[in-house]
Write a protein that holds these residues in place. Structure first.
Motif, PDB file in Angstrom:
ATOM      1  N   ASP A 114       8.013   3.991   4.763  1.00  0.00           N
ATOM      2  CA  ASP A 114       7.895   2.611   4.287  1.00  0.00           C
ATOM      3  C   ASP A 114       8.962   1.741   4.936  1.00  0.00           C
ATOM      4  OD1 ASP A 114       8.539   0.305   2.375  1.00  0.00           O
ATOM      5  OD2 ASP A 114       6.690   1.097   1.495  1.00  0.00           O
ATOM      6  N   ILE A 157      12.447  -0.420  -2.835  1.00  0.00           N
ATOM      7  CA  ILE A 157      12.066   0.985  -2.743  1.00  0.00           C
ATOM      8  C   ILE A 157      12.964   1.798  -3.656  1.00  0.00           C
ATOM      9  CG2 ILE A 157      11.868   2.979  -1.198  1.00  0.00           C
ATOM     10  CD1 ILE A 157      11.559   0.987   1.115  1.00  0.00           C
ATOM     11  N   LEU A 186       7.578   9.253   1.953  1.00  0.00           N
ATOM     12  CA  LEU A 186       6.920   7.952   1.918  1.00  0.00           C
ATOM     13  C   LEU A 186       7.945   6.828   1.980  1.00  0.00           C
ATOM     14  CD1 LEU A 186       4.142   6.483   1.438  1.00  0.00           C
ATOM     15  CD2 LEU A 186       4.755   6.463  -0.989  1.00  0.00           C
ATOM     16  N   GLN A 187       9.074   6.996   1.316  1.00  0.00           N
ATOM     17  CA  GLN A 187      10.096   5.943   1.294  1.00  0.00           C
ATOM     18  C   GLN A 187      10.646   5.649   2.679  1.00  0.00           C
ATOM     19  OE1 GLN A 187      11.471   8.793  -1.330  1.00  0.00           O
ATOM     20  NE2 GLN A 187      12.370   7.334  -2.759  1.00  0.00           N
ATOM     21  N   THR A 232       0.835  -1.196   0.000  1.00  0.00           N
ATOM     22  CA  THR A 232       0.000   0.000   0.000  1.00  0.00           C
ATOM     23  C   THR A 232       0.873   1.250   0.000  1.00  0.00           C
ATOM     24  OG1 THR A 232      -0.181   0.492   2.372  1.00  0.00           O
ATOM     25  CG2 THR A 232      -1.562  -1.298   1.528  1.00  0.00           C
ATOM     26  N   HIS A 233       0.212   2.393  -0.086  1.00  0.00           N
ATOM     27  CA  HIS A 233       0.876   3.693   0.062  1.00  0.00           C
ATOM     28  C   HIS A 233       0.376   4.407   1.326  1.00  0.00           C
ATOM     29  CE1 HIS A 233       2.810   3.365  -3.811  1.00  0.00           C
ATOM     30  NE2 HIS A 233       1.641   3.084  -4.382  1.00  0.00           N
ATOM     31  N   TRP A 234      -0.037   3.650   2.304  1.00  0.00           N
ATOM     32  CA  TRP A 234      -0.566   4.214   3.554  1.00  0.00           C
ATOM     33  C   TRP A 234       0.532   4.454   4.580  1.00  0.00           C
ATOM     34  CZ3 TRP A 234      -4.735  -0.162   4.324  1.00  0.00           C
ATOM     35  CH2 TRP A 234      -5.632  -0.135   3.247  1.00  0.00           C
ATOM     36  N   ASP A 235       1.784   4.350   4.189  1.00  0.00           N
ATOM     37  CA  ASP A 235       2.888   4.295   5.148  1.00  0.00           C
ATOM     38  C   ASP A 235       2.895   5.460   6.143  1.00  0.00           C
ATOM     39  OD1 ASP A 235       4.735   2.052   3.712  1.00  0.00           O
ATOM     40  OD2 ASP A 235       3.774   3.349   2.250  1.00  0.00           O
ATOM     41  N   ARG A 236       2.824   6.686   5.627  1.00  0.00           N
ATOM     42  CA  ARG A 236       2.893   7.845   6.524  1.00  0.00           C
ATOM     43  C   ARG A 236       1.709   7.860   7.477  1.00  0.00           C
ATOM     44  NH1 ARG A 236       5.329  11.608   2.353  1.00  0.00           N
ATOM     45  NH2 ARG A 236       3.208  12.131   1.762  1.00  0.00           N
TER      46      ARG A 236
END
Length: 234
Positions: free
Chosen positions: A152, A224, A148-149, A101-105
């Motif tokens: 992550d 990543i 985000l990285q 997903t891109h929900w990391d933050r």
């Protein structure tokens, strides 16, 4: 051989992270992550007590990787079972969120808020208060200032450490040293069976869960992107 090489190319960062954690497992570099995993263990006990109608009185940690939740009421069977398995569930969830997903933050920020709430309501001793509060503030800072990285990688590292720690801890506490007063020992005393029986069941469940997590999480390349800004863009 080609499939193995393709797998390596698609997941070399994760493989490197796993190797680094394994090699440094007994060093001070990984100690904060191991203590954080103990916090997740105790948090799993506390969440289960609250979810089954009980009351959490306190949560404590120590630098020797010990922890304790004092509680009243709730399901004793579920709360005792929740420590090791809950750690694994949380770790697997964080790992999959990072990979799929891109929900990391958002998740890192929520992790920080939950951690600070636990510190405010349930933690009283100095070491645990400093560690849990510091962790919560670090998570909020990561969400606020880093890309985000980076977030992550934070989730991957916590998730991976939890997935390594859970079966090792189960084996060490309930099979290799079955005489310890572990969750499995208390479960055996109160509900029957033996320490090794409960520990063995938890170990099999944990290994199966890790296998499913890896199978689902690694279906596509996990690396990543190394280029780009690492501070959060405004």
């Amino acid at each position: 051989m080609r499939k193995l090489w393709t797998f390596f190319l698609g997941h070399w960062q994760l493989l490197g992270l796993t190797l680094a954690v394994a090699l440094l497992w007994h060093t001070d570099f990984v100690l904060p992550l191991r203590v954080l995993t103990v916090f997740l263990h105790e948090l799993s006990h506390a969440i289960t007590v609250l979810a089954t109608g009980g009351e959490v009185l306190s949560l404590t940690l120590n630098p020797n990787e010990g922890g304790l939740v004092m509680a009243r009421g709730g399901s004793r069977f579920l709360s005792l079972s929740a420590g090791y398995l809950g750690t694994l569930v949380i770790g697997s969830a964080l790992f999959l969120i990072a990979l799929r997903t891109h929900w990391d933050r958002t998740v890192v920020g929520l992790f920080g808020i939950v951690t600070l709430l636990v510190a405010a309501f349930y933690v009283r001793d100095l070491f645990a208060l400093a560690f849990v509060t510091g962790t919560g503030l670090a998570m909020l800072a990561s969400e606020r200032y880093f890309s985000l990285q980076i977030n992550d990688m934070v989730l991957r590292t916590i998730g991976l450490t939890s997935m390594i720690y859970a079966p090792l801890d189960i084996f060490d506490d309930t099979i290799a040293r079955a005489h310890l007063r572990s969750d499995a020992r208390m479960l055996a005393e109160e509900f029957g069976g033996t320490t090794m029986m409960w520990g063995g069941m938890w170990l099999l469940i944990s290994l199966a869960a890790i296998g499913l997590t890896l199978r689902f999480g690694l279906v596509r390349p996990s690396n990543i992107a190394l280029r780009g800004p690492y501070l959060r863009s405004r």
